[in-house]
Design a protein around this motif. Structure first.
Motif, PDB file in Angstrom:
ATOM      1  N   PRO A 148       0.834  -1.203   0.000  1.00  0.00           N
ATOM      2  CA  PRO A 148       0.000   0.000   0.000  1.00  0.00           C
ATOM      3  C   PRO A 148       0.869   1.254   0.000  1.00  0.00           C
ATOM      4  O   PRO A 148       2.043   1.205   0.383  1.00  0.00           O
ATOM      5  CB  PRO A 148      -0.793  -0.125   1.303  1.00  0.00           C
ATOM      6  CG  PRO A 148       0.039  -0.995   2.175  1.00  0.00           C
ATOM      7  CD  PRO A 148       0.764  -1.937   1.273  1.00  0.00           C
ATOM      8  N   PRO A 149       0.315   2.404  -0.417  1.00  0.00           N
ATOM      9  CA  PRO A 149       1.064   3.663  -0.308  1.00  0.00           C
ATOM     10  C   PRO A 149       1.536   3.901   1.119  1.00  0.00           C
ATOM     11  O   PRO A 149       0.999   3.321   2.076  1.00  0.00           O
ATOM     12  CB  PRO A 149       0.032   4.716  -0.747  1.00  0.00           C
ATOM     13  CG  PRO A 149      -0.898   3.973  -1.651  1.00  0.00           C
ATOM     14  CD  PRO A 149      -0.994   2.590  -1.064  1.00  0.00           C
ATOM     15  N   PRO A 150       2.553   4.769   1.299  1.00  0.00           N
ATOM     16  CA  PRO A 150       3.224   4.844   2.604  1.00  0.00           C
ATOM     17  C   PRO A 150       2.467   5.588   3.690  1.00  0.00           C
ATOM     18  O   PRO A 150       2.846   5.505   4.861  1.00  0.00           O
ATOM     19  CB  PRO A 150       4.533   5.568   2.281  1.00  0.00           C
ATOM     20  CG  PRO A 150       4.232   6.373   1.059  1.00  0.00           C
ATOM     21  CD  PRO A 150       3.266   5.561   0.275  1.00  0.00           C
ATOM     22  N   GLU A 151       1.385   6.322   3.376  1.00  0.00           N
ATOM     23  CA  GLU A 151       0.743   7.142   4.390  1.00  0.00           C
ATOM     24  C   GLU A 151      -0.276   6.339   5.207  1.00  0.00           C
ATOM     25  O   GLU A 151      -0.844   5.359   4.734  1.00  0.00           O
ATOM     26  CB  GLU A 151       0.064   8.354   3.762  1.00  0.00           C
ATOM     27  CG  GLU A 151      -1.107   8.034   2.853  1.00  0.00           C
ATOM     28  CD  GLU A 151      -0.701   7.791   1.407  1.00  0.00           C
ATOM     29  OE1 GLU A 151      -1.605   7.697   0.553  1.00  0.00           O
ATOM     30  OE2 GLU A 151       0.516   7.695   1.133  1.00  0.00           O
ATOM     31  N   LEU A 169      -2.929  -2.838   5.451  1.00  0.00           N
ATOM     32  CA  LEU A 169      -3.307  -1.503   5.899  1.00  0.00           C
ATOM     33  C   LEU A 169      -2.164  -0.820   6.628  1.00  0.00           C
ATOM     34  O   LEU A 169      -1.579  -1.379   7.555  1.00  0.00           O
ATOM     35  CB  LEU A 169      -4.519  -1.619   6.830  1.00  0.00           C
ATOM     36  CG  LEU A 169      -4.973  -0.359   7.561  1.00  0.00           C
ATOM     37  CD1 LEU A 169      -5.547   0.663   6.581  1.00  0.00           C
ATOM     38  CD2 LEU A 169      -5.986  -0.707   8.649  1.00  0.00           C
ATOM     39  N   ARG A 170      -1.859   0.418   6.220  1.00  0.00           N
ATOM     40  CA  ARG A 170      -0.875   1.223   6.952  1.00  0.00           C
ATOM     41  C   ARG A 170      -1.563   1.911   8.126  1.00  0.00           C
ATOM     42  O   ARG A 170      -2.506   2.673   7.939  1.00  0.00           O
ATOM     43  CB  ARG A 170      -0.291   2.305   6.056  1.00  0.00           C
ATOM     44  CG  ARG A 170       0.404   1.811   4.822  1.00  0.00           C
ATOM     45  CD  ARG A 170       1.865   1.585   5.016  1.00  0.00           C
ATOM     46  NE  ARG A 170       2.463   1.256   3.724  1.00  0.00           N
ATOM     47  CZ  ARG A 170       3.576   0.598   3.558  1.00  0.00           C
ATOM     48  NH1 ARG A 170       4.242   0.177   4.620  1.00  0.00           N
ATOM     49  NH2 ARG A 170       4.041   0.328   2.364  1.00  0.00           N
ATOM     50  N   THR A 171      -1.081   1.659   9.305  1.00  0.00           N
ATOM     51  CA  THR A 171      -1.624   2.322  10.486  1.00  0.00           C
ATOM     52  C   THR A 171      -0.747   3.475  10.953  1.00  0.00           C
ATOM     53  O   THR A 171      -1.164   4.251  11.806  1.00  0.00           O
ATOM     54  CB  THR A 171      -1.803   1.320  11.629  1.00  0.00           C
ATOM     55  OG1 THR A 171      -0.560   0.650  11.860  1.00  0.00           O
ATOM     56  CG2 THR A 171      -2.890   0.302  11.289  1.00  0.00           C
ATOM     57  N   PRO A 177       2.775  -2.440   7.019  1.00  0.00           N
ATOM     58  CA  PRO A 177       1.321  -2.567   7.192  1.00  0.00           C
ATOM     59  C   PRO A 177       0.964  -3.706   8.131  1.00  0.00           C
ATOM     60  O   PRO A 177       1.792  -4.567   8.444  1.00  0.00           O
ATOM     61  CB  PRO A 177       0.819  -2.858   5.767  1.00  0.00           C
ATOM     62  CG  PRO A 177       1.974  -3.521   5.088  1.00  0.00           C
ATOM     63  CD  PRO A 177       3.205  -2.872   5.665  1.00  0.00           C
ATOM     64  N   VAL A 178      -0.289  -3.700   8.566  1.00  0.00           N
ATOM     65  CA  VAL A 178      -0.883  -4.854   9.228  1.00  0.00           C
ATOM     66  C   VAL A 178      -1.862  -5.483   8.245  1.00  0.00           C
ATOM     67  O   VAL A 178      -2.202  -4.896   7.212  1.00  0.00           O
ATOM     68  CB  VAL A 178      -1.594  -4.474  10.543  1.00  0.00           C
ATOM     69  CG1 VAL A 178      -0.589  -3.931  11.538  1.00  0.00           C
ATOM     70  CG2 VAL A 178      -2.733  -3.479  10.301  1.00  0.00           C
TER      71      VAL A 178
END
Length: 233
Positions: A148-151, A169-171, A177-178
């Motif tokens: 995913p994108p880094p944000e 998902l990036r948290t 990600p998780v």
């Protein structure tokens, strides 16, 4: 709280796989989107088979602890990929049954649909309790996904055999990600939103972080321990 034991604990791989196949059609992939209380479930191993299973219930708005339970025991099943939940479920069920409050959402350290038979720990716990449940994995297990994108808040779908079974998902910005997947009575969109809402500071959702901390601090003299916040006493 009440947990319906819908099957005996299996003693063989064939029996365990049969349980997953039997219960998988009971999984529901829609449900509520707001939750007042959220429970984190985690298991920590002290050696090969000794374990501590922890459940920590938080107020979803404040992330303060409502109640927490830890149970110490033994792994109930050999380590077999895809059947890992059976090692931990008996102790987790005992911990859930000791709760005096019933949480609105279960957040499991593990997987739900993102599983070889589409029935990971989050699905299993959700079906046994009848509660909405989701899984959050620290590492990818099955399927394929693009980074995913880094944000924070960015995600990419996890696909297995052409079916979306979760999201990477990036948290946190620029942090690994998780891996989020539905367990029971929750949509993937709601599961994603809940994981983000429950990770205000760290990579992992706060309910899982709290449960992990509780499970790691084992009291060798205790079989089980329960604590509640003053508000619930």
């Amino acid at each position: 709280m009440r947990v319906d034991l819908l099957h005996p604990w299996p003693e063989s791989v064939a029996e365990a796989e049969a349980v997953q196949e039997l219960l998988r059609p009971r999984v529901e992939l829609t449900g509520p989107d707001r939750f007042a209380t959220v429970a984190g479930l985690d298991v920590h191993y002290h050696g090969d088979d000794d374990l501590s299973a922890a459940v920590v219930v938080l107020d979803a708005a404040t992330l303060s602890v409502v109640e927490q339970v830890v149970v110490h025991g033994k792994a109930a099943f050999p380590y077999v990929p895809g059947l890992f939940a059976f090692r931990e479920l008996p102790a987790l069920v005992e911990a859930l049954e000791r709760l005096t409050v019933t949480p609105d959402l279960l957040v499991c350290d593990g997987y739900g649909l993102a599983h070889p038979r589409g029935f990971g720990l989050a699905c299993h716990v959700g079906v046994l309790t009848g509660l909405p449940a989701l899984g959050v994995g620290k590492t990818p297990f099955v399927g394929a996904h693009e980074p995913p994108p880094p944000e924070r808040g960015a995600w990419s779908p996890i696909e297995l055999d052409g079916v979306v079974v979760g999201r990477a998902l990036r948290t946190r910005d620029g942090v690994k990600p998780v891996y989020v997947s539905q367990g029971h009575r929750i949509s993937l969109e709601t599961a994603t939103g809940q994981v983000l809402a429950l990770t205000p500071r760290y990579r992992l959702p706060e309910p899982i972080r709290r449960a992990d901390h509780l499970a790691r601090h084992r009291d060798p003299a205790a079989r089980a321990a329960t604590t509640r916040s003053r508000a619930t006493r």
